[in-house]
Every structure is written in structure tokens, then in C-alpha cells.
Design a protein around this motif. Structure first.
Motif, mmCIF file in Angstrom:
data_model
loop_
_atom_site.group_PDB
_atom_site.id
_atom_site.type_symbol
_atom_site.label_atom_id
_atom_site.label_comp_id
_atom_site.label_asym_id
_atom_site.label_seq_id
_atom_site.Cartn_x
_atom_site.Cartn_y
_atom_site.Cartn_z
ATOM 1 N N LYS A 144 1.258 -1.578 0.099
ATOM 2 C CA LYS A 144 0.029 0.573 -0.034
ATOM 3 C C LYS A 144 0.970 0.994 0.347
ATOM 4 C CE LYS A 144 -4.067 -2.257 2.385
ATOM 5 N NZ LYS A 144 -5.192 -2.213 3.756
ATOM 6 N N ALA A 145 2.036 1.452 0.064
ATOM 7 C CA ALA A 145 2.871 2.344 0.698
ATOM 8 C C ALA A 145 4.505 2.623 0.015
ATOM 9 C CB ALA A 145 3.328 2.475 2.459
ATOM 10 N N ASN A 146 4.195 1.591 -1.376
ATOM 11 C CA ASN A 146 5.233 1.078 -2.083
ATOM 12 C C ASN A 146 6.298 1.831 -0.678
ATOM 13 O OD1 ASN A 146 4.692 0.014 -4.458
ATOM 14 N ND2 ASN A 146 3.063 2.039 -4.498
ATOM 15 N N GLU A 147 6.818 1.358 0.061
ATOM 16 C CA GLU A 147 8.020 1.102 0.839
ATOM 17 C C GLU A 147 8.466 -0.135 1.648
ATOM 18 O OE1 GLU A 147 8.316 3.637 3.896
ATOM 19 O OE2 GLU A 147 5.982 3.824 4.492
ATOM 20 N N PHE A 148 9.453 -0.473 2.044
ATOM 21 C CA PHE A 148 9.685 -1.407 2.724
ATOM 22 C C PHE A 148 10.292 -0.616 4.151
ATOM 23 C CE2 PHE A 148 11.359 -2.431 -1.514
ATOM 24 C CZ PHE A 148 11.891 -4.112 -1.325
ATOM 25 N N LYS A 149 9.303 -1.959 4.957
ATOM 26 C CA LYS A 149 9.090 -1.581 6.675
ATOM 27 C C LYS A 149 9.993 -2.586 7.513
ATOM 28 C CE LYS A 149 5.103 0.920 6.071
ATOM 29 N NZ LYS A 149 3.544 0.955 6.907
ATOM 30 N N ILE A 150 10.553 -2.423 8.149
ATOM 31 C CA ILE A 150 11.255 -3.892 8.984
ATOM 32 C C ILE A 150 10.523 -3.922 9.800
ATOM 33 C CG2 ILE A 150 11.561 -2.097 11.115
ATOM 34 C CD1 ILE A 150 14.586 -3.802 11.268
ATOM 35 N N LEU A 151 10.746 -5.636 9.770
ATOM 36 C CA LEU A 151 9.827 -6.919 10.487
ATOM 37 C C LEU A 151 10.218 -6.506 12.209
ATOM 38 C CD1 LEU A 151 7.322 -8.151 11.137
ATOM 39 C CD2 LEU A 151 8.546 -10.136 10.288
ATOM 40 N N GLU A 152 9.193 -5.998 13.406
ATOM 41 C CA GLU A 152 9.421 -5.998 14.362
ATOM 42 C C GLU A 152 9.295 -7.206 14.658
ATOM 43 O OE1 GLU A 152 7.654 -3.713 18.162
ATOM 44 O OE2 GLU A 152 6.915 -2.566 16.016
ATOM 45 N N GLY A 153 10.686 -7.612 16.298
ATOM 46 C CA GLY A 153 10.413 -8.330 16.561
ATOM 47 C C GLY A 153 10.911 -9.643 16.111
ATOM 48 N N PHE A 154 11.843 -9.348 14.879
ATOM 49 C CA PHE A 154 12.164 -10.879 14.230
ATOM 50 C C PHE A 154 13.237 -11.324 13.869
ATOM 51 C CE2 PHE A 154 13.725 -12.813 9.701
ATOM 52 C CZ PHE A 154 12.734 -13.729 10.108
ATOM 53 N N ASP A 155 13.813 -9.943 14.759
ATOM 54 C CA ASP A 155 15.633 -11.069 15.363
ATOM 55 C C ASP A 155 15.140 -11.652 16.385
ATOM 56 O OD1 ASP A 155 14.076 -8.313 17.427
ATOM 57 O OD2 ASP A 155 16.056 -7.827 17.219
ATOM 58 N N ARG A 156 13.964 -12.157 17.021
ATOM 59 C CA ARG A 156 14.361 -13.425 18.135
ATOM 60 C C ARG A 156 14.503 -14.265 17.742
ATOM 61 N NH1 ARG A 156 9.001 -12.161 21.587
ATOM 62 N NH2 ARG A 156 8.146 -12.326 20.102
ATOM 63 N N PHE A 157 13.678 -14.491 16.539
ATOM 64 C CA PHE A 157 13.704 -15.626 15.907
ATOM 65 C C PHE A 157 14.351 -16.302 14.742
ATOM 66 C CE2 PHE A 157 9.517 -14.062 16.488
ATOM 67 C CZ PHE A 157 9.295 -14.182 17.819
ATOM 68 N N GLY A 158 14.913 -17.761 15.287
ATOM 69 C CA GLY A 158 15.988 -18.138 13.916
ATOM 70 C C GLY A 158 15.258 -18.556 12.503
ATOM 71 N N GLU A 159 15.789 -19.424 12.158
ATOM 72 C CA GLU A 159 15.630 -19.060 10.559
ATOM 73 C C GLU A 159 13.614 -19.654 10.169
ATOM 74 O OE1 GLU A 159 16.572 -21.941 6.712
ATOM 75 O OE2 GLU A 159 18.182 -21.613 8.113
ATOM 76 N N ALA A 160 13.133 -18.860 9.942
ATOM 77 C CA ALA A 160 11.734 -18.873 9.784
ATOM 78 C C ALA A 160 10.564 -20.140 8.485
ATOM 79 C CB ALA A 160 11.485 -18.026 10.303
ATOM 80 N N ILE A 161 10.379 -20.578 9.237
ATOM 81 C CA ILE A 161 9.476 -21.542 7.886
ATOM 82 C C ILE A 161 8.350 -21.385 7.887
ATOM 83 C CG2 ILE A 161 9.347 -23.969 6.817
ATOM 84 C CD1 ILE A 161 11.976 -24.222 8.580
ATOM 85 N N GLN A 162 7.613 -21.076 6.935
ATOM 86 C CA GLN A 162 6.507 -20.713 6.500
ATOM 87 C C GLN A 162 5.298 -22.456 6.798
ATOM 88 O OE1 GLN A 162 5.289 -19.160 3.192
ATOM 89 N NE2 GLN A 162 3.125 -17.603 4.071
ATOM 90 N N LEU A 163 4.371 -22.487 7.474
ATOM 91 C CA LEU A 163 3.558 -23.883 7.815
ATOM 92 C C LEU A 163 2.580 -24.001 6.501
ATOM 93 C CD1 LEU A 163 1.447 -23.379 11.361
ATOM 94 C CD2 LEU A 163 3.263 -24.478 10.587
ATOM 95 N N LYS A 164 3.034 -25.275 6.156
ATOM 96 C CA LYS A 164 2.427 -25.719 4.947
ATOM 97 C C LYS A 164 1.007 -25.801 5.178
ATOM 98 C CE LYS A 164 6.065 -28.581 3.561
ATOM 99 N NZ LYS A 164 6.341 -30.048 2.867
ATOM 100 N N SER A 165 0.058 -25.887 5.745
ATOM 101 C CA SER A 165 -1.027 -26.350 6.786
ATOM 102 C C SER A 165 -2.297 -24.603 6.711
ATOM 103 C CB SER A 165 -1.341 -27.436 7.804
ATOM 104 O OG SER A 165 -0.213 -26.861 8.766
#
Length: 251
Positions: free
Chosen positions: A131-152
Motif C-alpha cells: 500500500k505504501a510502496n516502501e519497505f518496512k522492518i518486521l518488528e521482533g523478527f530478530d528474536r527468532f531463528g530461521e523461519a519456515i512458513q507452515l504448509k497447513s
């Protein structure tokens, strides 16, 4: 973006950011537009630490990204859209390793991920805001290791991190993304270490995380370790299967 073009960008960044040593470092800088003849030798050395300059198109907008060192502890990331600078961010440089341009949340747009190298790698992620046509940092993402999206259910992501005993103890988190913030809802602690098992029994502890705070977690299940993970490598399939089959318990 076509996959081949994305691959070229990633390979270029790896070459540029790893040119701190070697005989061809000046040549690498010149290829990315730095006039090494006008820079003192110590300045060239600094430029070799963290630098890239790349351009690609997202949502029909042309974005250019420039990273350069501020000092030995910080780097500056500049965002340029259609030749106009729209913002700059400051990132920590200690441990900063690779950079990757990838569609993390599978929305069809390219995102930017930075890896910090350590015993457990951590990450900073910029998601593209359509919507804003820009990149925004994902807050709190640095707390987690390599993330994998659930298939289900692609709303959720799970992680893995080592927690000791030569990687036999481990943790895994379950989270989702809301308004460019990570919301943690689940946590598993796998205690598989076979040292002094009478005092430290092998067990899998499963928690529901309340109010997005790991300090505020509630034990909801306790599973025997060896029964569920008889071999070291079985933990990967256990973690994947558990989260995919049980994410609804953490809503």
C-alpha cells in the motif's frame, strides 16, 4: 522479478560484502562505482566491510538500496524509490553477514533479509508494504531463528534454534505477522541431552505464549523425548509435523 535476475543480485552482494580480504578488493569496489583512486587506503579498507548498491523493480516502482559503514559498529541503509531518497535506517554491523532478496511472506513482492552470524544466527527483515510502496522492518523478527512458513496454514511460521548439549537441546517458536510485527504464540523446548538423565530427564515441553511475551508462557503438554525423537535427525520432522498439525491450539 525473474528468479535468474534475483540470483544475480544475491551473488553480486555476496562478492561485494566479502571483499574485505584478497588481492582483487579494489577491483571489486570499482565495479560497484567506488572511485578507489580518490580514497585513502584506510578508507578503502572501511568500504570493503559492508557495502552494496543495487537496483530492482517491485510493484512497478524502481528501488535502489545503498549500504555503507557509518563506523565500526553501525551501517547505514539508504532506500531510494524512483530516484528519490525516501528513508535511511541504521543497522548494527557486528556479526552482519549476508544479504538476501527474497519473497519471505510469499505475497509476490521482494523482501530484504540481513543475516547476523553467531552461535544461533539472527535476522533483520524488511517486508515490502504494497500500500505504501516502501519497505518496512518486521518488528521482533530478530528474536527468532530461521523461519519456515507452515504448509497447513501460511499465516504461521516456525523456527529452530540450538540450546546446548551439542545441539541435542533445542527450542522452536511459532509466530505470525500482524501489521509488520511478529506475534509469538507457541514455544517448544526439547531437552534431549542424555547426560545425567535422572536429574535432567529427556522431555519435550510445549508452551502457549500469552500476550506475545515468552516470559508469560503456559505449559500445555509434556511429551517423552525418545519416544517422539528416537534419533538425532528425527527432531526436524517432529517439529515440522507438530506445528503443522497443532497450530490451532495456539490461537
Amino acid at each position: 522479478m525473474k528468479p535468474f535476475k534475483a540470483l544475480l543480485i544475491i551473488l553480486t552482494l555476496k562478492i561485494i560484502t566479502s571483499c574485505g580480504q584478497g588481492q582483487n578488493s579494489n577491483e571489486s569496489l570499482e565495479k560497484i562505482g567506488v572511485d578507489t583512486k580518490t580514497l585513502p587506503s584506510n578508507e578503502i579498507k572501511e568500504k570493503q566491510k559492508h557495502y552494496f548498491d543495487t537496483t530492482f523493480v517491485v510493484n512497478k516502482q524502481t528501488f535502489k538500496f545503498v549500504m555503507d559503514d557509518i563506523n565500526e559498529d553501525e551501517v547505514k541503509l539508504t532506500f531510494i524509490r524512483n530516484s528519490k531518497k525516501i528513508k535511511t535506517d541504521t543497522l548494527q554491523s557486528v556479526g552482519l553477514g549476508g544479504s538476501e532478496f527474497t519473497d519471505f511472506n510469499k505475497d509476490g513482492n521482494t523482501d530484504i533479509m540481513f543475516t547476523y552470524i553467531g552461535n544461533n544466527s539472527s535476522y533483520e527483515l524488511y517486508l515490502f508494504d504494497n500500500k505504501a510502496n516502501e519497505f518496512k522492518i518486521l518488528e521482533g523478527f530478530d528474536r527468532f531463528g530461521e523461519a519456515i512458513q507452515l504448509k497447513s496454514n501460511p499465516k504461521y511460521y516456525y523456527t529452530y534454534q540450538r540450546a546446548g548439549c551439542s545441539d541435542i537441546d533445542w527450542v522452536s517458536d511459532l509466530f505470525y505477522i500482524d501489521n509488520f510485527k511478529t506475534i509469538q504464540v507457541g514455544y517448544i523446548y526439547g531437552q534431549g541431552c542424555d547426560f545425567e538423565v535422572k536429574e535432567n530427564p529427556q522431555v519435550i515441553l510445549i508452551y502457549k505464549v500469552l500476550a506475545n511475551s515468552e516470559e508469560n508462557k503456559q505449559l500445555i503438554n509434556e511429551l517423552p523425548y525418545i519416544k517422539n525423537i528416537p534419533k538425532f535427525g528425527d527432531k526436524w520432522s517432529f517439529i515440522e509435523k507438530y506445528w503443522n498439525n497443532n497450530y490451532e491450539k495456539f490461537d
